[in-house]
Design an enzyme around this catalytic site. Structure first.
Site, PDB file in Angstrom:
ATOM      1  N   ASP A  31     -28.371   7.606  24.967  1.00  0.00           N
ATOM      2  CA  ASP A  31     -28.959   8.632  25.825  1.00  0.00           C
ATOM      3  C   ASP A  31     -30.470   8.734  25.596  1.00  0.00           C
ATOM      4  O   ASP A  31     -30.952   8.498  24.488  1.00  0.00           O
ATOM      5  CB  ASP A  31     -28.291   9.981  25.531  1.00  0.00           C
ATOM      6  N   ASN A  33     -32.909   7.495  28.086  1.00  0.00           N
ATOM      7  CA  ASN A  33     -33.727   6.525  28.841  1.00  0.00           C
ATOM      8  C   ASN A  33     -34.706   7.232  29.768  1.00  0.00           C
ATOM      9  O   ASN A  33     -35.884   6.846  29.874  1.00  0.00           O
ATOM     10  CB  ASN A  33     -32.840   5.629  29.712  1.00  0.00           C
ATOM     11  N   GLY A  34     -34.215   8.250  30.481  1.00  0.00           N
ATOM     12  CA  GLY A  34     -35.041   8.957  31.462  1.00  0.00           C
ATOM     13  C   GLY A  34     -36.209   9.654  30.787  1.00  0.00           C
ATOM     14  O   GLY A  34     -37.366   9.541  31.233  1.00  0.00           O
ATOM     15  N   ARG A  44     -38.021   6.703  35.915  1.00  0.00           N
ATOM     16  CA  ARG A  44     -36.805   6.673  35.091  1.00  0.00           C
ATOM     17  C   ARG A  44     -36.200   5.271  34.992  1.00  0.00           C
ATOM     18  O   ARG A  44     -35.670   4.885  33.946  1.00  0.00           O
ATOM     19  CB  ARG A  44     -35.747   7.634  35.664  1.00  0.00           C
ATOM     20  N   HIS A  48     -34.365   2.791  31.940  1.00  0.00           N
ATOM     21  CA  HIS A  48     -33.073   2.086  31.921  1.00  0.00           C
ATOM     22  C   HIS A  48     -33.279   0.605  31.604  1.00  0.00           C
ATOM     23  O   HIS A  48     -32.487   0.002  30.882  1.00  0.00           O
ATOM     24  CB  HIS A  48     -32.352   2.261  33.263  1.00  0.00           C
ATOM     25  N   SER A  77     -18.272   8.809  34.341  1.00  0.00           N
ATOM     26  CA  SER A  77     -17.674   9.194  35.631  1.00  0.00           C
ATOM     27  C   SER A  77     -18.471  10.327  36.274  1.00  0.00           C
ATOM     28  O   SER A  77     -18.338  10.570  37.467  1.00  0.00           O
ATOM     29  CB  SER A  77     -16.198   9.578  35.441  1.00  0.00           C
ATOM     30  N   LEU A 142     -17.370 -10.315  17.236  1.00  0.00           N
ATOM     31  CA  LEU A 142     -17.672  -8.926  17.594  1.00  0.00           C
ATOM     32  C   LEU A 142     -16.884  -8.579  18.850  1.00  0.00           C
ATOM     33  O   LEU A 142     -16.883  -9.338  19.818  1.00  0.00           O
ATOM     34  CB  LEU A 142     -19.175  -8.758  17.860  1.00  0.00           C
ATOM     35  N   ARG A 199     -24.983   9.256  18.790  1.00  0.00           N
ATOM     36  CA  ARG A 199     -25.588   9.641  20.074  1.00  0.00           C
ATOM     37  C   ARG A 199     -27.093   9.773  19.862  1.00  0.00           C
ATOM     38  O   ARG A 199     -27.543  10.526  18.996  1.00  0.00           O
ATOM     39  CB  ARG A 199     -25.041  10.964  20.600  1.00  0.00           C
ATOM     40  N   ILE A 206     -20.439  15.384  23.376  1.00  0.00           N
ATOM     41  CA  ILE A 206     -19.638  14.174  23.559  1.00  0.00           C
ATOM     42  C   ILE A 206     -19.709  13.696  25.014  1.00  0.00           C
ATOM     43  O   ILE A 206     -19.448  12.536  25.312  1.00  0.00           O
ATOM     44  CB  ILE A 206     -18.148  14.433  23.168  1.00  0.00           C
ATOM     45  N   SER A 207     -20.030  14.606  25.954  1.00  0.00           N
ATOM     46  CA  SER A 207     -20.192  14.254  27.368  1.00  0.00           C
ATOM     47  C   SER A 207     -19.038  13.411  27.925  1.00  0.00           C
ATOM     48  O   SER A 207     -19.268  12.406  28.610  1.00  0.00           O
ATOM     49  CB  SER A 207     -21.544  13.541  27.599  1.00  0.00           C
ATOM     50  N   GLU A 218     -16.492  10.092  12.594  1.00  0.00           N
ATOM     51  CA  GLU A 218     -17.666  10.766  12.015  1.00  0.00           C
ATOM     52  C   GLU A 218     -18.785  10.771  13.059  1.00  0.00           C
ATOM     53  O   GLU A 218     -19.088   9.741  13.667  1.00  0.00           O
ATOM     54  CB  GLU A 218     -18.141  10.025  10.755  1.00  0.00           C
TER      55      GLU A 218
END
Ligand code: IPE
Ligand code: IPE
Ligand code: MG
Length: 264
Positions: A31, A33-34, A44, A48, A77, A142, A199, A206-207, A218
């Site tokens: 979170d 970027n903007g 913006r 991104h 979403s 990975l 985050r 948690i969005s 954790e």
């Protein structure tokens, strides 16, 4: 009746001994970027684009640090509510990254999974996703999972729908539905639960990310904006994780005693 024991510890994935201080699965909300773009006097979309560079660096750094599972929240979403030009650009970026990076991921033994409600994407994008997953499915260094048009509530809902259909067909007895049944129908059924959630961007929420899966994850929050996230920031998050005591409902004394017994 199926196995419904109380273990919430993620399944070990590697044959080599696992360093318990090292998270096996990291989940990230990328979170900021903007705000990064605004602070740098840019539109913006420039944030991104820089965000994609930070994603590439994170994937490389996780692979180098031998973290077997990385899950990234790329588009929620709820992000459809953004201005249509921004939504369009985000989806174009996603598509072009899929087109340009999959071969490199494959060469680096990365297994790519895309989770989320893909029904809203064009047949072309869905084909790209299917091909990328098919190409990389046997890779194991990975496990990179990217959540697009993903919502934790969507995931729980689609799992409920699948289970309800099995009940309706008489394939499963409602009394036999356990949390393992639910976990098997989540879009992350092939992944262990995240050990560490990161985050960036300063928000402490948690969005609607991995709601079911993060019951015992954790949590780590940093004010760093996503395009500025470096390997040093990753190291700090891992360091913080190493100092946590995961109790899964037990007392601290119980956990310490179990740890001693294991190392005896
Ligand atoms: C995260 O950055 C990227 C996506 C949600 C796709 P944002 O675009 O949310 O950046 P801020 O929070 O507005 O700074
Ligand atoms: C979460 O970020 C989604 C992604 C990073 C893809 P948002 O920026 O959409 O979250 P809110 O709206 O601030 O909660
Ligand atoms: Mg945001």
């Amino acid at each position: 009746m199926e196995n419904d024991d109380l273990r919430l510890v993620p399944t070990p994935v590697a044959a080599a001994p696992i360093d318990t201080d090292l998270p096996q699965h990291i989940a990230v909300i990328m979170d900021g970027n903007g705000r990064w773009a605004t602070r740098n006097g840019l539109p913006r979309v420039a944030g991104h684009r820089r965000g994609v560079d930070a994603v590439k660096a994170l994937v490389e750094n996780c692979a180098r640090r031998k973290i077997p599972y990385l899950t990234l929240f790329a588009f929620s979403s709820e992000n459809w509510k953004r201005p249509s030009a921004e939504v369009k650009l985000l989806l174009e970026l996603l598509t072009s990254v899929l087109e340009s990076e999959v071969r490199k991921l494959h060469e680096n033994d990365v297994c790519l999974r895309i989770i989320g409600n893909l029904s809203r994407f064009s047949p072309r994008v869905r084909l790209l996703i299917r091909n990328a997953q098919e190409l990389t499915r046997s890779n194991s260094s990975l496990n990179l999972t990217v959540a697009v048009n993903y919502g934790g509530r969507w995931d729980v809902t689609q799992a409920c729908r699948q289970i309800a259909q099995q009940v309706a067909h008489g394939d499963i007895d409602p009394a036999a539905i356990s949390k393992d049944t639910v976990a098997r129908h989540m879009s992350t059924s092939e992944l262990p639960e995240p050990d560490l959630f990161i985050r960036t961007g300063g928000e402490r929420r948690i969005s609607n990310f991995l709601l079911w899966q993060m019951a015992y994850t954790e949590l780590y929050f940093t004010d760093t904006l996503w395009p500025d996230f470096t390997d040093d920031d990753l190291a700090k998050a891992i360091e913080s994780f190493a100092h946590r005591q995961r109790r899964f409902g037990q007392t601290s004394e119980q956990v310490t005693a179990a740890h001693r017994a294991q190392n005896a």
